[in-house]
Enzyme design. Structure first.
Site, PDB file in Angstrom:
ATOM      1  N   HIS A  39      21.941   5.089 -16.937  1.00  0.00           N
ATOM      2  CA  HIS A  39      20.933   4.755 -16.083  1.00  0.00           C
ATOM      3  C   HIS A  39      20.352   6.354 -15.733  1.00  0.00           C
ATOM      4  O   HIS A  39      19.770   6.971 -15.735  1.00  0.00           O
ATOM      5  CB  HIS A  39      21.600   5.424 -14.644  1.00  0.00           C
ATOM      6  CG  HIS A  39      22.325   4.231 -14.171  1.00  0.00           C
ATOM      7  ND1 HIS A  39      23.802   3.462 -14.313  1.00  0.00           N
ATOM      8  CD2 HIS A  39      21.107   2.405 -13.351  1.00  0.00           C
ATOM      9  CE1 HIS A  39      24.365   2.333 -13.841  1.00  0.00           C
ATOM     10  NE2 HIS A  39      21.794   1.652 -12.895  1.00  0.00           N
ATOM     11  N   GLU A  73       0.892  -1.062   0.519  1.00  0.00           N
ATOM     12  CA  GLU A  73      -0.286  -0.164   0.075  1.00  0.00           C
ATOM     13  C   GLU A  73       1.168   1.133   0.122  1.00  0.00           C
ATOM     14  O   GLU A  73       0.265   1.930  -0.749  1.00  0.00           O
ATOM     15  CB  GLU A  73      -0.742  -0.011   1.303  1.00  0.00           C
ATOM     16  CG  GLU A  73      -2.291  -1.243   1.027  1.00  0.00           C
ATOM     17  CD  GLU A  73      -1.982  -2.171   1.952  1.00  0.00           C
ATOM     18  OE1 GLU A  73      -0.653  -2.274   1.748  1.00  0.00           O
ATOM     19  OE2 GLU A  73      -1.955  -3.050   1.880  1.00  0.00           O
ATOM     20  N   CYS A 102      28.811  -4.359 -12.454  1.00  0.00           N
ATOM     21  CA  CYS A 102      28.513  -3.497 -12.126  1.00  0.00           C
ATOM     22  C   CYS A 102      27.740  -3.092 -10.118  1.00  0.00           C
ATOM     23  O   CYS A 102      27.638  -4.186 -10.549  1.00  0.00           O
ATOM     24  CB  CYS A 102      27.325  -2.780 -12.932  1.00  0.00           C
ATOM     25  SG  CYS A 102      25.913  -4.403 -12.821  1.00  0.00           S
TER      26      CYS A 102
HETATM   27  N1  GLN Z   1      22.985  -8.846 -18.672  1.00  0.00           N
HETATM   28  C1  GLN Z   1      22.561  -8.127 -17.722  1.00  0.00           C
HETATM   29  C2  GLN Z   1      21.808  -6.831 -18.913  1.00  0.00           C
HETATM   30  O1  GLN Z   1      21.948  -5.972 -19.867  1.00  0.00           O
HETATM   31  C3  GLN Z   1      22.748  -7.903 -17.059  1.00  0.00           C
HETATM   32  C4  GLN Z   1      22.358  -6.519 -15.812  1.00  0.00           C
HETATM   33  C5  GLN Z   1      23.150  -5.820 -15.010  1.00  0.00           C
HETATM   34  O2  GLN Z   1      24.723  -6.322 -15.020  1.00  0.00           O
HETATM   35  N2  GLN Z   1      22.977  -5.834 -13.847  1.00  0.00           N
HETATM   36  O3  GLN Z   1      20.644  -6.444 -18.422  1.00  0.00           O
HETATM   37 ZN    ZN Z   2      25.045  -3.909 -15.619  1.00  0.00          ZN
END
Ligand code: GLN
Ligand code: ZN
Length: 764
Positions: free
Chosen positions: A699, A17, A648
């Site tokens: 991003h 919620e 990452c």
């Molecule tokens: N192979 C995945 C992608 O490209 C890797 C994602 C990630 O590293 N979080 O979405």
């Molecule tokens: Zn990644």
């Protein structure tokens, strides 16, 4: 009488919620009044659950409109200047959300505060920002208002505060690199004011969370604990100092001797034996034993726990409190709301609500005798038996295979330098370009997947749709002129869930949401049994993609450590035994991909860094096992097959040597957000294999310029021989839209061409 309590509950609500209310508020669909009502209902429900279970204290202050670390910042008036017009401006919910998101219903966008993972959990907090002249002053009435609200229920309550030292530790210094401890004097005063106000509210016990006591603390911080808690004791409030996520180890004596009325320890991580604490704890101090695991979902083994607690109870009597190891925030809300899980699996589990009952029942058994919970004990024994024997959990073939692992299974046939020759058949140019795996997940793709899942779309049609997306991705990549292609991952909802759903030993909940950050929740898979691969999982998609082009298409897998880190993992065998099972399943997939003619296989391990233990002395062991696992999954291939990995979400400088140990032929790794900070690691360490330091941040929709990317690669070229450099984005592109993706990749390919032109003569 021992006391039953908890360290806090999930705050998202039984049906998320809070998430929907937050999002509705941000979009202007509901007003603050309506938002408030949702919060009130969630708190009321949480208290009702604690009352129903029979806890001696109701937790107050664990509710949050986004994040409890951010709440603490607001409580203490730690609001960076960019979020306020004048220093005396009242801080309202809009300022609060602006700090979290950089956006607000009104006003201009500003840089949000940084967000990062809380210790080694998957919960992200908003990082406090301290200026050198930081002042602290009580700026929020939230906690006190919630106290008044809770008191109406007529029960004893226990407010929860994040402790001053952990709060400081979690924050960062803004614009200047100064010692955060210089702020402690001022901070203590404000905490003392808060405690004094709590006393005015007739609070007896306050829970102060100091989880940093389970870390390797510098001596100055250890000392600061002594002075701080000496100061806070002036409030005459009973402080329950809580530590969790690990054992106290070398801080055990310090924690026991601090001038607080009680200490909470997490005994689900048994690195500091309970016996040690029992020896150190002063005669007049309460000891709260966190024995119900707040970070996993397994039903408690009552008999085992009572065997541990009974002698403690004998020694401590009413000085013993029984609790959750940490806040139950890291667990889903209520198992009773799972309709998809079958009764057998369900009988093995406990979510936060069930855990509240476990705590109360254990306490009851201590206080009134085991016979008063005879049926509960019998049920618990039955669960232990069933988990020990269930054929759904134990697969003799998997176990046998795991016990016959040989050293050559984790070694490639030859060293990287020799493999290079075999891999020349790939015919890659200097500075090869590639992407990380996923391409934009359009609403069309999501809808088709969803329709397939609920049976609105038949297998045949579904496959055809996915193939259309794969073909689209391949054609786009060919048009762009990328060198190593990917199929685009249209068929994957999530990089762990996709594999979990195809592997034996995994279960999925319908409603098992856990807050990840703010309004974002995740539903981690449950690894309940021996893991094995039933059928090939990716071969069909990858081979289809490869059939469309002569350029190499990467097989794309999620690595064993990442699958482990992002799941609830079974507790009846060592974690790495489970990881090895996953690795073997992936090894079979790798094998099938090779047999199907795939020449490059990428095994993603973005979570490898976040799985690190909190104390450095355990890093070596963890990394060794993680490396082993990755190699188990990846080493079964001939020399001419190129293994990639990708990482990452973290900075990897401090584990770069372990990363090299993975012996992947190529790693693509996030670096652009930190402006290639990773390269610092290469000053001391000569990374031996190929590497693609990410040249742009995926991003944001911003399109990186060609110059920007050539510059980054030239920076990298100072440390890494150009023959070993790849050019790729930071991560997968699934959250992006096609237009910006195409423009960004166009520039990336141009950057590679410019670099080739410039450098090709220098390497003949
Ligand atoms: N192979 C995945 C992608 O490209 C890797 C994602 C990630 O590293 N979080 O979405
Ligand atoms: Zn990644």
């Amino acid at each position: 009488m021992a006391i039953a309590h908890n360290l806090g509950l999930p705050r998202i609500g039984l049906h998320r919620e809070l998430k929907f209310a937050m999002e509705g508020y941000w979009q202007g669909k509901i007003n603050q009044n309506e938002l408030d009502k949702v919060g009130q209902a969630i708190r009321a429900d949480n208290w009702a659950r604690q009352i129903k279970a029979g806890h001696d204290f109701l937790s107050v202050g664990d509710f949050s409109w986004y994040d409890h670390v951010l709440d603490t910042s607001i409580l203490l008036g730690v609001v960076p200047e960019r979020f306020v017009q004048s220093r005396d401006e009242a801080i309202d919910i809009n300022t609060y959300y602006r700090m979290a998101r950089g956006r607000a219903p009104t006003g201009e966008d500003v840089f949000a505060c940084e967000m990062t993972k809380l210790f080694n959990t998957n919960y992200h907090y908003i990082v406090p920002e301290f200026s050198e002249d930081q002042d602290f002053k009580i700026c929020s009435n939230k906690l006190f208002a919630e106290i008044i609200e809770a008191k109406q229920l007529g029960k004893k309550i226990k407010p929860i505060l994040l402790g001053p030292l952990s709060y400081l530790w979690l924050g960062k210094t803004k614009n200047a690199n100064f010692d955060k401890l210089t702020l402690l004097g001022k901070l203590q005063k404000t905490y003392l004011q808060i405690l004094t106000m709590l006393r005015q509210h007739h609070i007896e016990w306050v829970q102060i969370d100091e989880p940093i006591l389970v870390l390797d603390l510098p001596p100055s911080w250890q000392l600061a604990f002594q002075t701080t808690y000496q100061q806070l004791q002036v409030s005459q409030l009973n402080i329950l100092l809580t530590t969790y996520f690990g054992g106290l180890e070398n801080n055990a004596e310090l924690a026991c001797q601090l001038q607080t009325a009680g200490l909470h320890i997490d005994v689900t991580h048994d690195s500091t034996p309970l016996a040690t604490i029992l020896q150190l704890i002063p005669e007049d101090k309460i000891l709260s034993v966190g024995i119900i695991d707040g970070r996993n979902i397994w039903r408690a083994d009552f008999r085992k726990i009572l065997d541990i607690l009974k002698p403690v109870h004998e020694q401590l009597g009413k000085r013993l409190w029984v609790g959750s190891s940490c806040s139950l925030l890291h667990c889903p809300v209520d198992l009773d709301h799972e309709t998809k899980l079958d009764t057998e699996i369900k009988s093995w589990l406990a979510f936060s609500t069930q855990k509240l009952h476990e705590i109360a029942l254990l306490t009851q058994a201590l206080n009134n005798g085991e016979s008063t919970i005879a049926d509960v004990l019998a049920a618990s024994d039955a669960v232990v038996q069933s988990r020990m024997q269930s054929r759904r959990i134990h697969n003799p073939t998997v176990k046998k295979r795991c016990h016959h692992l040989t050293a050559d299974m984790t070694n490639r046939q030859h060293a990287y330098s020799d493999r290079l020759k075999a891999q020349q058949s790939l015919n890659l140019p200097l500075f090869p370009t590639t992407t990380i795996g996923s391409f934009p997940q359009t609403s069309e793709i999501r809808l088709q997947r969803q329709h397939y899942k609920v049976g609105k779309l038949g297998v045949h049609d579904y496959r055809q749709h996915m193939c259309t997306h794969i073909a689209h991705a391949i054609h786009k990549q060919l048009e762009l002129g990328l060198d190593v292609l990917v199929h685009g991952e249209a068929e994957r909802n999530d990089m762990v869930e996709y594999f979990g759903e195809l592997l034996a030993g995994f279960a999925f909940t319908e409603n098992g949401w856990v807050q990840s950050y703010g309004s974002r929740c995740v539903k981690p898979p449950i690894i309940f049994g021996d893991v094995s691969r039933l059928l090939p999982m990716t071969v069909e998609w990858i081979t289809y993609a490869q059939s469309l082009t002569n350029k190499p298409v990467k097989g794309m897998l999620t690595g064993p450590i990442t699958i482990l880190c992002w799941s609830f993992v079974r507790d009846d065998q060592p974690r790495f035994e489970t990881a090895n099972q996953i690795a073997l399943a992936l090894r079979d997939e790798v094998d099938d991909l090779v047999k199907a003619g795939i020449r490059i296989i990428q095994i993603d391990e973005p979570a490898i860094r976040e799985g690190l233990p909190l104390r450095q002395k355990y890093w070596h062991d963890y990394l060794q096992q993680a490396v082993y696992c990755f190699r188990l999954a990846s080493s079964g291939v001939p020399d001419h097959i190129q293994i990639h990995t990708h990482m990452c979400y973290s900075e990897f400088n401090d584990i770069i040597e372990a990363i090299a140990e993975l012996d992947a032929d190529v790693i693509t790794i996030e670096t652009s957000r930190s402006d290639m900070e990773l390269l610092n690691a290469f000053e001391k360490f000569n990374y031996p294999n190929d590497i693609g330091p990410g040249v742009y941040d995926i991003h944001s929709p911003r399109i990186p310029s060609i110059d920007e990317m050539t510059n980054l690669i030239e920076k990298a070229a100072q440390f890494i021989p150009i023959q070993r450099l790849w050019i790729n984005p930071d991560c997968g592109l699934k959250t992006r839209a096609w237009p910006e993706t195409e423009l960004a990749l166009q520039n990336m390919v141009k950057a590679a061409e410019i670099l080739r032109e410039k450098y090709s003569s220098s390497i003949v």
